[in-house]
Design a protein around this motif. Structure first.
Motif, PDB file in Angstrom:
ATOM      1  N   ILE A  34       6.656  -4.855   6.615  1.00 24.40           N
ATOM      2  CA  ILE A  34       6.207  -3.456   6.602  1.00 24.40           C
ATOM      3  C   ILE A  34       6.337  -2.890   5.193  1.00 24.40           C
ATOM      4  CG2 ILE A  34       6.630  -1.136   7.494  1.00 24.40           C
ATOM      5  CD1 ILE A  34       7.584  -2.456  10.099  1.00 24.40           C
ATOM      6  N   GLY A  35       7.438  -3.213   4.523  1.00 21.15           N
ATOM      7  CA  GLY A  35       7.619  -2.748   3.149  1.00 21.15           C
ATOM      8  C   GLY A  35       6.508  -3.234   2.240  1.00 21.15           C
ATOM      9  N   GLU A  36       6.126  -4.491   2.386  1.00 17.96           N
ATOM     10  CA  GLU A  36       5.039  -5.018   1.565  1.00 17.96           C
ATOM     11  C   GLU A  36       3.721  -4.326   1.880  1.00 17.96           C
ATOM     12  OE1 GLU A  36       4.699  -9.249   1.371  1.00 17.96           O
ATOM     13  OE2 GLU A  36       6.862  -9.567   1.206  1.00 17.96           O
ATOM     14  N   ALA A  37       3.497  -4.014   3.164  1.00 16.57           N
ATOM     15  CA  ALA A  37       2.270  -3.316   3.546  1.00 16.57           C
ATOM     16  C   ALA A  37       2.242  -1.900   2.969  1.00 16.57           C
ATOM     17  CB  ALA A  37       2.136  -3.279   5.067  1.00 16.57           C
ATOM     18  N   VAL A  38       3.405  -1.231   2.938  1.00 14.12           N
ATOM     19  CA  VAL A  38       3.487   0.094   2.316  1.00 14.12           C
ATOM     20  C   VAL A  38       3.208  -0.022   0.817  1.00 14.12           C
ATOM     21  CG1 VAL A  38       5.033   2.013   1.740  1.00 14.12           C
ATOM     22  CG2 VAL A  38       5.030   1.059   4.048  1.00 14.12           C
ATOM     23  N   ALA A  39       3.749  -1.067   0.191  1.00 19.09           N
ATOM     24  CA  ALA A  39       3.528  -1.271  -1.242  1.00 19.09           C
ATOM     25  C   ALA A  39       2.038  -1.418  -1.555  1.00 19.09           C
ATOM     26  CB  ALA A  39       4.296  -2.505  -1.715  1.00 19.09           C
ATOM     27  N   LYS A  40       1.306  -2.152  -0.710  1.00 18.41           N
ATOM     28  CA  LYS A  40      -0.133  -2.315  -0.924  1.00 18.41           C
ATOM     29  C   LYS A  40      -0.847  -0.962  -0.884  1.00 18.41           C
ATOM     30  CE  LYS A  40      -0.327  -6.962   1.076  1.00 18.41           C
ATOM     31  NZ  LYS A  40      -0.812  -7.780   2.236  1.00 18.41           N
ATOM     32  N   ARG A  41      -0.437  -0.115   0.048  1.00 16.95           N
ATOM     33  CA  ARG A  41      -1.056   1.198   0.139  1.00 16.95           C
ATOM     34  C   ARG A  41      -0.710   2.046  -1.076  1.00 16.95           C
ATOM     35  NH1 ARG A  41      -0.789  -1.310   4.585  1.00 16.95           N
ATOM     36  NH2 ARG A  41      -1.976  -0.808   6.466  1.00 16.95           N
ATOM     37  N   ALA A  42       0.528   1.933  -1.535  1.00 12.86           N
ATOM     38  CA  ALA A  42       0.956   2.699  -2.709  1.00 12.86           C
ATOM     39  C   ALA A  42       0.176   2.294  -3.954  1.00 12.86           C
ATOM     40  CB  ALA A  42       2.454   2.503  -2.928  1.00 12.86           C
ATOM     41  N   LEU A  43      -0.114   1.009  -4.078  1.00 12.45           N
ATOM     42  CA  LEU A  43      -0.881   0.544  -5.236  1.00 12.45           C
ATOM     43  C   LEU A  43      -2.277   1.162  -5.258  1.00 12.45           C
ATOM     44  CD1 LEU A  43       0.191  -3.219  -5.194  1.00 12.45           C
ATOM     45  CD2 LEU A  43       0.911  -1.462  -6.823  1.00 12.45           C
ATOM     46  N   GLY A  44      -2.816   1.437  -4.074  1.00 15.35           N
ATOM     47  CA  GLY A  44      -4.112   2.103  -4.002  1.00 15.35           C
ATOM     48  C   GLY A  44      -4.070   3.537  -4.514  1.00 15.35           C
ATOM     49  N   PHE A  45      -2.876   4.112  -4.573  1.00 17.24           N
ATOM     50  CA  PHE A  45      -2.679   5.446  -5.125  1.00 17.24           C
ATOM     51  C   PHE A  45      -2.169   5.376  -6.568  1.00 17.24           C
ATOM     52  CE2 PHE A  45      -3.208   6.587  -0.813  1.00 17.24           C
ATOM     53  CZ  PHE A  45      -3.419   7.952  -0.735  1.00 17.24           C
ATOM     54  N   ASP A  46      -2.305   4.208  -7.173  1.00 15.99           N
ATOM     55  CA  ASP A  46      -1.859   3.995  -8.564  1.00 15.99           C
ATOM     56  C   ASP A  46      -0.389   4.351  -8.755  1.00 15.99           C
ATOM     57  OD1 ASP A  46      -4.351   3.102  -9.653  1.00 15.99           O
ATOM     58  OD2 ASP A  46      -5.070   5.163  -9.551  1.00 15.99           O
ATOM     59  N   ASP A  88       0.834   2.469   7.924  1.00 14.00           N
ATOM     60  CA  ASP A  88      -0.051   3.654   7.908  1.00 14.00           C
ATOM     61  C   ASP A  88       0.750   4.919   8.169  1.00 14.00           C
ATOM     62  OD1 ASP A  88      -2.268   2.074   7.460  1.00 14.00           O
ATOM     63  OD2 ASP A  88      -3.015   2.163   9.517  1.00 14.00           O
ATOM     64  N   LEU A  89       1.653   4.855   9.148  1.00 18.31           N
ATOM     65  CA  LEU A  89       2.457   6.017   9.502  1.00 18.31           C
ATOM     66  C   LEU A  89       3.393   6.405   8.360  1.00 18.31           C
ATOM     67  CD1 LEU A  89       5.341   7.157  10.834  1.00 18.31           C
ATOM     68  CD2 LEU A  89       3.165   8.093  11.636  1.00 18.31           C
ATOM     69  N   VAL A  90       3.995   5.413   7.725  1.00 19.18           N
ATOM     70  CA  VAL A  90       4.893   5.683   6.600  1.00 19.18           C
ATOM     71  C   VAL A  90       4.147   6.412   5.495  1.00 19.18           C
ATOM     72  CG1 VAL A  90       6.253   4.613   4.754  1.00 19.18           C
ATOM     73  CG2 VAL A  90       6.448   3.765   7.092  1.00 19.18           C
ATOM     74  N   PHE A  91       2.954   5.920   5.185  1.00 23.23           N
ATOM     75  CA  PHE A  91       2.215   6.589   4.106  1.00 23.23           C
ATOM     76  C   PHE A  91       1.718   7.962   4.535  1.00 23.23           C
ATOM     77  CE2 PHE A  91       0.006   6.861   0.151  1.00 23.23           C
ATOM     78  CZ  PHE A  91       0.765   6.045  -0.668  1.00 23.23           C
ATOM     79  N   SER A  92       1.463   8.116   5.822  1.00 20.87           N
ATOM     80  CA  SER A  92       1.126   9.450   6.327  1.00 20.87           C
ATOM     81  C   SER A  92       2.281  10.421   6.093  1.00 20.87           C
ATOM     82  CB  SER A  92       0.793   9.389   7.820  1.00 20.87           C
ATOM     83  OG  SER A  92      -0.328   8.584   8.058  1.00 20.87           O
ATOM     84  N   LEU A  93       3.512   9.959   6.343  1.00 14.13           N
ATOM     85  CA  LEU A  93       4.691  10.802   6.115  1.00 14.13           C
ATOM     86  C   LEU A  93       4.812  11.194   4.649  1.00 14.13           C
ATOM     87  CD1 LEU A  93       7.589   9.342   8.304  1.00 14.13           C
ATOM     88  CD2 LEU A  93       6.717  11.684   8.345  1.00 14.13           C
ATOM     89  N   ILE A 112       2.944  -7.754  14.708  1.00 16.56           N
ATOM     90  CA  ILE A 112       1.891  -7.003  15.390  1.00 16.56           C
ATOM     91  C   ILE A 112       1.771  -5.576  14.871  1.00 16.56           C
ATOM     92  CG2 ILE A 112       1.187  -6.062  17.631  1.00 16.56           C
ATOM     93  CD1 ILE A 112       2.542  -8.496  18.919  1.00 16.56           C
ATOM     94  N   LEU A 113       2.912  -4.947  14.590  1.00 15.44           N
ATOM     95  CA  LEU A 113       2.891  -3.519  14.258  1.00 15.44           C
ATOM     96  C   LEU A 113       3.015  -3.225  12.763  1.00 15.44           C
ATOM     97  CD1 LEU A 113       6.090  -3.228  13.651  1.00 15.44           C
ATOM     98  CD2 LEU A 113       6.259  -2.748  16.082  1.00 15.44           C
ATOM     99  N   THR A 114       2.907  -4.250  11.937  1.00 13.94           N
ATOM    100  CA  THR A 114       3.143  -4.083  10.493  1.00 13.94           C
ATOM    101  C   THR A 114       2.233  -3.034   9.873  1.00 13.94           C
ATOM    102  OG1 THR A 114       3.948  -6.355  10.251  1.00 13.94           O
ATOM    103  CG2 THR A 114       3.131  -5.268   8.274  1.00 13.94           C
ATOM    104  N   ASP A 115       0.936  -3.209  10.002  1.00 14.72           N
ATOM    105  CA  ASP A 115       0.000  -2.294   9.341  1.00 14.72           C
ATOM    106  C   ASP A 115       0.003  -0.914   9.982  1.00 14.72           C
ATOM    107  OD1 ASP A 115      -1.179  -3.778   7.163  1.00 14.72           O
ATOM    108  OD2 ASP A 115      -2.070  -5.068   8.663  1.00 14.72           O
ATOM    109  N   THR A 116       0.167  -0.860  11.289  1.00 17.51           N
ATOM    110  CA  THR A 116       0.191   0.434  11.969  1.00 17.51           C
ATOM    111  C   THR A 116       1.380   1.262  11.492  1.00 17.51           C
ATOM    112  OG1 THR A 116      -0.859  -0.541  13.905  1.00 17.51           O
ATOM    113  CG2 THR A 116       0.261   1.559  14.221  1.00 17.51           C
ATOM    114  N   THR A 117       2.531   0.628  11.371  1.00 19.32           N
ATOM    115  CA  THR A 117       3.714   1.341  10.907  1.00 19.32           C
ATOM    116  C   THR A 117       3.570   1.730   9.442  1.00 19.32           C
ATOM    117  OG1 THR A 117       5.056   0.096  12.481  1.00 19.32           O
ATOM    118  CG2 THR A 117       6.220   1.242  10.719  1.00 19.32           C
TER     119      THR A 117
END
Length: 322
Positions: free
Chosen positions: A159-171, A108-113, A101-106
């Motif tokens: 959650i780690g995989e979701a953070v990885a997806k966001r990181a890929l968007g930042f090249d 988002d917060l990690v990448f915000s940090l 449930i909280l995967t993407d929300t968390t």
């Protein structure tokens, strides 16, 4: 026939409590911000068929021994290091959590940090609000780039995989370390497995998302921080005890690492005079990884569903000790 008795250890919205009332007698600790006192929790546990607990509630052998009627403990979190699952299993008490449930929300917060620490966003906001912004200059509030850097994720769960997806968007180049290799993630996301030591030495951002276990407790210590780049940032959104806070303070003070973004601490709430809060290169948040209204309500509903299913002798949606 009496209804089962459910005790909720923190104040929840009335529409959620109403869902519990459909199948149980329910009582709730009537504070949003203060944890239920230990003596109250023990007293209620002695009567309850089910508990809805928070991370701040210690569910140990003492509590389980008085909870003669307990059938289920639903923890409002993915993590469950506050619960003695082995003892609960011995006593036939199901332990449920709220994964997915909280995967993407968390994430988002990690990448915000990551962005807050690298780009000095907290300092910049404070500068404007305090009236210290006097003019523009070439290196005024200059932080570090995030794009095209290397991120190392320790703990490659969902959650780690979701953070990885966001990181890929930042090249970003994405490294990860996990107890087990995630071959599918390597193929679909293009992430690279590294040993723990290689990851911390090669990454510009070291992100800790591992659960707290005997193996991970204190894994980020003096030796670990000395292996990191001087320009690297440490991000922790897992549990405070995975890092030795004194060693982290020393690493930040001595310039062994550039900064830290922390959503978790060994003691929560952290003391105002804690050395970490005295450092300008630390962004400190009050454990809000999953704190969006939508996600928290969904977590509450999932706890309610799991409790109802178990009390009715049915298979729960999430259980740790089936």
């Amino acid at each position: 026939m009496r209804k089962p008795y459910v005790y909720i250890t923190r104040k929840l919205p009335e529409p959620i409590v109403d869902q519990f009332r459909l199948f149980s007698e329910v009582k709730m600790w009537n504070s949003e911000n203060l944890p239920v006192p230990r003596e109250v929790l023990l007293e209620e546990a002695s009567k309850a068929d089910a508990l809805l607990t928070m991370l701040s509630d210690k569910v140990d052998q003492q509590l389980l021994s008085v909870g003669k009627n307990l059938k289920v403990i639903a923890n409002l979190a993915v993590g469950f290091d506050n619960i003695d699952v082995i003892e609960a299993t011995k006593r036939g008490v199901a332990v449920c959590n709220t994964p997915d449930i909280l995967t993407d929300t968390t994430a988002d917060l990690v990448f915000s940090l990551i962005l807050m620490t690298a780009r000095k966003l907290v300092e910049a906001v404070d500068c404007v609000k305090s009236g210290e912004w006097k003019s523009w200059s070439p290196l005024f509030m200059a932080g570090a780039d995030v794009h095209h850097k290397t991120i190392g994720i320790v703990g490659m769960g969902k959650i780690g995989e979701a953070v990885a997806k966001r990181a890929l968007g930042f090249d970003m180049k994405v490294l990860y370390h996990n107890r087990n290799r995630k071959v599918e993630a390597e193929q679909t996301l293009g992430v690279t497995y590294q040993s723990f030591n290689d990851l911390v030495s090669e990454s510009d951002f070291v992100v800790c998302l591992t659960p707290l276990t005997e193996e991970t407790k204190g894994m980020f210590n003096k030796e670990t921080f000395r292996k990191m780049k001087h320009a690297a940032f440490f991000i922790n959104a897992s549990r405070g005890a995975v890092a030795v806070e004194k060693d982290l303070v020393d690493a930040l003070k001595n310039g062994e690492i550039a900064g830290a973004g922390l959503d978790v601490f060994v003691k929560e709430p952290i003391d105002l005079d804690h050395p970490l809060l005295q450092l300008e290169n630390v962004v400190a948040l009050p454990h809000i990884g999953s704190a969006s209204v939508e996600t928290r309500l969904a977590m509450m509903k999932r706890c309610c569903q799991n409790i109802e299913l178990i009390l009715n002798g049915k298979q729960p949606l999430n259980v740790l000790n089936m």
